[in-house]
Motif scaffolding. Structure first.
Motif, mmCIF file in Angstrom:
data_model
loop_
_atom_site.group_PDB
_atom_site.id
_atom_site.type_symbol
_atom_site.label_atom_id
_atom_site.label_comp_id
_atom_site.label_asym_id
_atom_site.label_seq_id
_atom_site.Cartn_x
_atom_site.Cartn_y
_atom_site.Cartn_z
ATOM 1 N N LEU A 31 0.853 -1.186 0.000
ATOM 2 C CA LEU A 31 0.000 0.000 0.000
ATOM 3 C C LEU A 31 0.888 1.235 0.000
ATOM 4 O O LEU A 31 1.844 1.336 0.775
ATOM 5 N N THR A 32 0.574 2.131 -0.896
ATOM 6 C CA THR A 32 1.269 3.411 -0.871
ATOM 7 C C THR A 32 0.349 4.455 -1.477
ATOM 8 O O THR A 32 -0.715 4.116 -1.983
ATOM 9 N N GLY A 33 0.740 5.711 -1.387
ATOM 10 C CA GLY A 33 -0.171 6.717 -1.911
ATOM 11 C C GLY A 33 0.442 8.088 -1.990
ATOM 12 O O GLY A 33 1.620 8.298 -1.667
ATOM 13 N N VAL A 34 -0.379 9.018 -2.415
ATOM 14 C CA VAL A 34 0.070 10.388 -2.532
ATOM 15 C C VAL A 34 -1.115 11.293 -2.228
ATOM 16 O O VAL A 34 -2.267 10.919 -2.441
ATOM 17 N N ARG A 35 -0.809 12.456 -1.677
ATOM 18 C CA ARG A 35 -1.886 13.418 -1.414
ATOM 19 C C ARG A 35 -2.350 14.004 -2.739
ATOM 20 O O ARG A 35 -1.525 14.280 -3.612
ATOM 21 N N LEU B 45 -3.068 4.550 -3.220
ATOM 22 C CA LEU B 45 -4.057 5.382 -2.540
ATOM 23 C C LEU B 45 -4.015 6.837 -2.985
ATOM 24 O O LEU B 45 -2.959 7.474 -2.974
ATOM 25 N N ALA C 44 -4.804 10.113 -1.651
ATOM 26 C CA ALA C 44 -5.078 10.583 -0.286
ATOM 27 C C ALA C 44 -5.774 11.944 -0.318
ATOM 28 O O ALA C 44 -5.161 12.988 -0.084
ATOM 29 N N GLN D 63 -6.175 13.319 3.391
ATOM 30 C CA GLN D 63 -4.917 13.883 3.880
ATOM 31 C C GLN D 63 -4.598 15.213 3.181
ATOM 32 O O GLN D 63 -3.977 16.087 3.774
ATOM 33 N N TYR E 95 -1.715 13.409 11.362
ATOM 34 C CA TYR E 95 -1.342 13.003 10.005
ATOM 35 C C TYR E 95 -0.722 11.603 9.946
ATOM 36 O O TYR E 95 -1.159 10.738 9.197
ATOM 37 N N GLN F 299 -2.192 8.095 8.546
ATOM 38 C CA GLN F 299 -1.486 7.372 7.495
ATOM 39 C C GLN F 299 -1.295 5.903 7.874
ATOM 40 O O GLN F 299 -1.327 5.023 7.016
ATOM 41 N N ASP G 50 -4.328 4.180 6.860
ATOM 42 C CA ASP G 50 -4.302 3.881 5.417
ATOM 43 C C ASP G 50 -3.629 2.540 5.179
ATOM 44 O O ASP G 50 -4.105 1.703 4.416
ATOM 45 N N ILE G 51 -2.496 2.395 5.834
ATOM 46 C CA ILE G 51 -1.688 1.196 5.596
ATOM 47 C C ILE G 51 -2.367 -0.048 6.184
ATOM 48 O O ILE G 51 -2.543 -1.054 5.498
ATOM 49 N N VAL H 265 5.556 -0.798 1.955
ATOM 50 C CA VAL H 265 5.153 0.570 1.639
ATOM 51 C C VAL H 265 6.292 1.277 0.890
ATOM 52 O O VAL H 265 7.224 1.787 1.499
ATOM 53 N N VAL I 83 8.031 4.237 -0.631
ATOM 54 C CA VAL I 83 7.877 5.689 -0.426
ATOM 55 C C VAL I 83 9.207 6.416 -0.625
ATOM 56 O O VAL I 83 10.260 5.790 -0.652
ATOM 57 N N GLN J 68 9.122 10.054 3.936
ATOM 58 C CA GLN J 68 8.004 9.371 4.597
ATOM 59 C C GLN J 68 8.454 8.362 5.652
ATOM 60 O O GLN J 68 7.626 7.801 6.379
HETATM 61 N N1 TRP Z 1 1.912 11.210 3.093
HETATM 62 C C1 TRP Z 1 2.062 10.769 1.738
HETATM 63 C C2 TRP Z 1 2.507 11.994 0.912
HETATM 64 O O1 TRP Z 1 2.585 13.063 1.397
HETATM 65 C C3 TRP Z 1 0.822 10.215 1.131
HETATM 66 C C4 TRP Z 1 0.237 9.022 1.845
HETATM 67 C C5 TRP Z 1 -0.973 8.998 2.455
HETATM 68 C C6 TRP Z 1 0.813 7.725 1.993
HETATM 69 N N2 TRP Z 1 -1.210 7.770 2.982
HETATM 70 C C7 TRP Z 1 -0.146 6.962 2.733
HETATM 71 C C8 TRP Z 1 2.028 7.136 1.625
HETATM 72 C C9 TRP Z 1 0.094 5.647 3.096
HETATM 73 C C10 TRP Z 1 2.248 5.821 1.982
HETATM 74 C C11 TRP Z 1 1.301 5.086 2.725
HETATM 75 O O2 TRP Z 1 2.745 11.874 -0.262
#
Ligand code: TRP
Length: 338
Positions: A6-10, A41, A43, A46, A131, A135, A138-139, A155, A157, A161
């Motif tokens: 799982l990973t993501g970006v705002r 994800l 986000a 977030q 925050y 997060q 999320d994971i 994860v 990143v 992070q």
């Molecule tokens: N904080 C990460 C960013 O600023 C985005 C993010 C949100 C994320 N939830 C996450 C990254 C869970 C990894 C896992 O880009």
């Protein structure tokens, strides 16, 4: 045995070369291993920690990011790859609230990103303070539960992070210990080798707000303009130069697929046998070569059904999150008395 990523970006805007090096490249890599279920994800919740003033921009940013992801080769049409809109997973909010009971305020307060932000803004939103805990939710909404040996939760990143993931590991271990269950699988960070890319002016990392980014959608002309603005150390003609901290060379190493050319330029620069002009022009060409297939793929997906992609992501994620929440509630003795 479950192996998940799982990973993501705002969802704060379009993606640039810094995102590519620090994140997307690893994500595409992980996807290509074909051994992990991948959850990517968006986000959007977030994003509100800092973009609450203009939330109406968020839906546009969501679409932009989906196109950015498709353009670099992430593939939500595969059965094991999902694009997940954070706000659509209701169970995630519940998990976030419950996980907030695990770390102490001091642990939250000492997070380096929080400290940084407090220097700039003495009074951020209460949501911002949580925050990193959010997060972790999320994971862990896709944590294989209960944890069995061999389960993995990776994860990928950028290096910025890593402190958040430290806290997330902490939360998993503390939860398991406090409630005496082997419930959560502590997540593991996967940090790429470059990690952090400086912006074109070199003083800060590449970022949208710093106005120093080359975007995945930049045209050939824009790339030329921006590469022309890259700052390099001034040198007399034929003066040997250092390539390590020179941004032109950092970018060459990251984006020029012609390794022989990069080696040759590096050697000549170090001997004072190449001018900045040539290094710059070869970089423009290299970045444009790099962006071409990305932009072609983007054009191909221009009319893709974003809603369908997100609905599939939600369908794939909610059952996993429900399972987690059931077990968390049970461990924490929450529920109707019987
Ligand atoms: N904080 C990460 C960013 O600023 C985005 C993010 C949100 C994320 N939830 C996450 C990254 C869970 C990894 C896992 O880009």
């Amino acid at each position: 045995m479950s192996r998940r990523v799982l990973t993501g970006v705002r969802t704060t805007g379009q993606m640039h070369l810094g995102h590519f090096v620090g994140a997307l490249k690893q994500w595409v890599d992980v996807q290509s291993w074909n051994t992990y279920d991948c959850y990517f994800l968006l986000a959007d919740v977030q994003a509100l920690t800092t973009h609450a003033e203009n939330p109406s921009l968020l839906p546009v940013a969501v679409k932009t990011i989906i196109l950015d992801w498709l353009s670099v080769g992430l593939d939500p049409f595969r059965a094991d790859v999902h694009f997940v809109l954070q706000s659509a997973i209701f169970e995630r909010f519940e998990l976030s609230g419950l996980l907030a009971m695990i770390p102490t305020w001091r642990e939250v307060r000492n997070n380096p990103t929080v400290k940084e932000e407090l220097k700039k803004n003495a009074n951020p939103s209460a949501g911002f303070m949580l925050y990193a805990v959010d997060q972790a939710a999320d994971i862990y909404m896709v944590s294989p539960v209960p944890h069995e040996s061999g389960d993995e939760l990776l994860v990928p990143v950028g290096s910025d992070q890593v402190p958040h993931l430290e806290l997330a590991r902490h939360i998993a271990r503390d939860f398991n210990k406090k409630y005496q269950r082997n419930l959560f699988t502590p997540c593991q960070a996967l940090v790429g080798d470059v990690g952090r890319l400086p912006g074109i002016y070199g003083d800060e990392k590449m970022g949208k707000s710093a106005d120093n980014a080359i975007f995945l959608t930049d045209t050939k002309e824009t790339v030329k303009d921006k590469v022309n603005q890259i700052r390099v150390p001034s040198r007399a003609a034929n003066e040997p130069g250092e390539t390590e901290k020179n941004i032109l060379f950092q970018y060459h190493r990251a984006f020029n697929s012609d390794e022989d050319q990069v080696a040759d330029l590096t050697e000549r620069y170090q001997k004072g046998q190449v001018g900045d002009r040539e290094v710059r022009e070869r970089l423009m060409a290299a970045i444009n070569r790099f962006l071409e297939p990305i932009q072609e793929r983007r054009a191909h997906f221009a009319n893709v059904n974003v809603r369908e992609i997100l609905e599939e992501g939600t369908r794939a994620t909610r059952p996993a999150a429900k399972l987690v929440i059931e077990q968390v509630r049970d461990a924490m003795h929450l529920g109707y008395p019987t």
